[in-house]
Design a protein around this motif. Structure first.
Motif, PDB file in Angstrom:
ATOM      1  N   HIS A  68       0.976  -1.110  -0.159  1.00 17.22           N
ATOM      2  CA  HIS A  68      -0.184   0.225   0.005  1.00 17.22           C
ATOM      3  C   HIS A  68       0.653   1.188   0.128  1.00 17.22           C
ATOM      4  CE1 HIS A  68      -2.550   3.285   1.979  1.00 17.22           C
ATOM      5  NE2 HIS A  68      -3.492   2.638   0.893  1.00 17.22           N
ATOM      6  N   TYR A  92       5.016  -1.040  -3.896  1.00 14.89           N
ATOM      7  CA  TYR A  92       3.788  -0.539  -4.065  1.00 14.89           C
ATOM      8  C   TYR A  92       2.966  -1.319  -5.008  1.00 14.89           C
ATOM      9  CZ  TYR A  92       0.034   2.598  -5.498  1.00 14.89           C
ATOM     10  OH  TYR A  92      -1.117   3.307  -5.751  1.00 14.89           O
ATOM     11  N   ALA A 115      -3.252  -1.963  -3.814  1.00 14.92           N
ATOM     12  CA  ALA A 115      -3.539  -0.682  -2.996  1.00 14.92           C
ATOM     13  C   ALA A 115      -4.916  -0.414  -3.035  1.00 14.92           C
ATOM     14  CB  ALA A 115      -2.403   0.138  -3.211  1.00 14.92           C
ATOM     15  N   TRP A 173      -7.530  -0.190  -0.163  1.00 15.68           N
ATOM     16  CA  TRP A 173      -8.024   0.932   0.387  1.00 15.68           C
ATOM     17  C   TRP A 173      -9.522   1.242   0.382  1.00 15.68           C
ATOM     18  CZ3 TRP A 173      -6.513   3.922   3.828  1.00 15.68           C
ATOM     19  CH2 TRP A 173      -6.879   5.271   4.064  1.00 15.68           C
TER      20      TRP A 173
END
Length: 296
Positions: free
Chosen positions: A267, A274, A279, A283
Motif C-alpha cells: 500500500h 507498491y 493498494a 483502500w
C-alpha cells in the motif's frame, strides 16, 4: 527519479530489502547481499537508492487542501513516555464525525502516513496519526535515522502511547465516539494489539500486513477486523489462518484479504513494492469497513 515497480527487481532482492527494513540485517549486509544483483551500470548502492522511499510520490492529498483542516497536537500519555505528538486532520466542516487512528510503520510518522490521514479526512473521518518517536525528538525526516531512533524507544511505553492516543481520539468533543484504527507493517501489529486491549472501545480495525496476536489474546477482541496481506509476504501472511480461526472462535466479524503477487508494504506508494491494483482495492475495502462499522 523514475518510479520503479516490484516487477523491475528480482524477488530475492526485494526480500533482502524487506530484511533490511525490518531490522533483520544492516545496510552493509543488504549492500553485500545486493552485490550479486548489481551490473556494470547499476551498483548495489544504486539499487538501494531505487528501493528506498521517495515521499514525493505519496502526496495524494496536499497538506493545504481546502477540504481539510490539519494541525499538530500533543496528547498526554502518563503511563507511556509522558506525551505523544501527532497529526490531527479532519474535513473542513463542523459536524461530529467518527475518528480513526492511523499507525505508522517502524520509521515514525513519515509523509506517507500523514497523507493516509488526509485521505481519511477527505472520506469524512477525523484522523489522528501519532508519532511513536515523540520521546526521541520525533520522525527525523530520514528513514534510516528514524529506524535507529525507533530502537531507542521502550516498546512497552510506546504501546502505552498509542493506547493513550486512541482513547484521547475517541473522546474528542467533535467525535461521535466511534473509533477505528488503521495501521501498516509495525502499525498493523499495533492495531491488532489495540483491538486486544481496547475490546469494545474499538469499533473497527484494518491492519495492513501486521503481526497477529496469539489465540488467547485474539479471544479478547471485539472490534470487527478487516486484515490486508500480500501473497509474497509469507513471514506475516502465514499467520493469517490461525488468526482467522481465533477470530471465528471468538465470534468477531472479520475478513482477510491476500493480494496475489503483492509484497509486504504494497500500500505504501513511495517504494517499488507498491502495487497499485492491490493498494486501491485494499483502500476501498478499508473505507467500506470503516463506513460500515463507524457510520452505520
Amino acid at each position: 527519479m523514475q518510479r520503479k515497480k516490484a516487477s523491475d527487481f528480482p524477488q530475492e532482492l526485494l526480500d533482502l530489502f524487506d530484511g533490511y527494513v525490518h531490522g533483520r540485517m544492516s545496510r552493509r549486509a543488504f549492500l553485500d547481499g545486493a552485490q550479486r544483483f548489481a551490473s556494470a551500470g547499476v551498483s548495489a548502492g544504486a539499487l538501494f537508492g531505487m528501493l528506498k522511499p521517495n515521499y514525493a510520490w505519496a502526496i495524494q492529498v496536499p497538506p493545504d487542501d481546502k477540504r481539510i483542516v490539519a494541525k499538530t497536537v500533543d496528547v498526554p500519555s502518563p503511563h507511556g513516555n509522558g506525551s505523544i505528538k501527532g497529526y490531527l486532520v479532519r474535513p473542513a466542516n463542523t459536524e461530529k464525525l467518527p475518528a480513526t487512528l492511523v499507525v505508522h510503520e517502524n520509521r515514525g510518522l513519515n509523509p506517507y502516513i500523514e497523507d493516509v490521514a488526509r485521505r481519511l479526512a477527505i472520506a469524512n473521518f477525523i484522523a489522528f496519526a501519532p508519532d511513536g518517536l515523540t520521546s526521541v525528538g520525533g520522525y527525523p525526516g530520514d528513514d534510516e535515522r528514524g529506524a535507529a531512533l525507533f530502537k531507542q524507544v521502550d516498546p512497552v511505553k510506546m504501546r502505552e502511547d498509542f493506547a493513550a492516543a486512541a482513547r484521547w481520539l475517541k473522546s474528542l468533543p467533535d467525535s461521535t465516539g466511534k473509533l477505528g484504527a488503521v495501521g501498516f507493517c509495525f502499525g498493523g501489529g499495533v492495531v491488532n494489539q489495540l483491538a486486544v486491549r481496547l475490546g469494545a472501545d474499538l469499533n473497527a480495525a484494518v491492519p495492513f500486513y501486521g503481526l497477529q496476536p496469539d489465540a488467547a489474546d485474539a479471544a479478547k477482541i471485539k472490534a470487527p477486523i478487516n486484515a490486508q496481506y500480500g501473497e509474497l509476504d509469507t513471514r506475516i501472511t502465514s499467520g493469517w489462518p490461525a488468526f482467522d480461526a481465533a477470530l471465528s472462535g471468538a465470534g468477531v466479524p472479520h475478513e482477510g484479504h491476500i493480494y496475489k503477487n503483492a509484497n509486504h508494504g504494497f500500500h505504501n506508494d513511495t517504494t517499488p513494492r507498491y502495487d497499485e491494483a492491490a493498494a486501491k482495492e485494499a483502500w476501498q475495502r478499508t473505507l467500506d469497513w470503516l463506513n460500515k462499522y463507524l457510520k452505520a
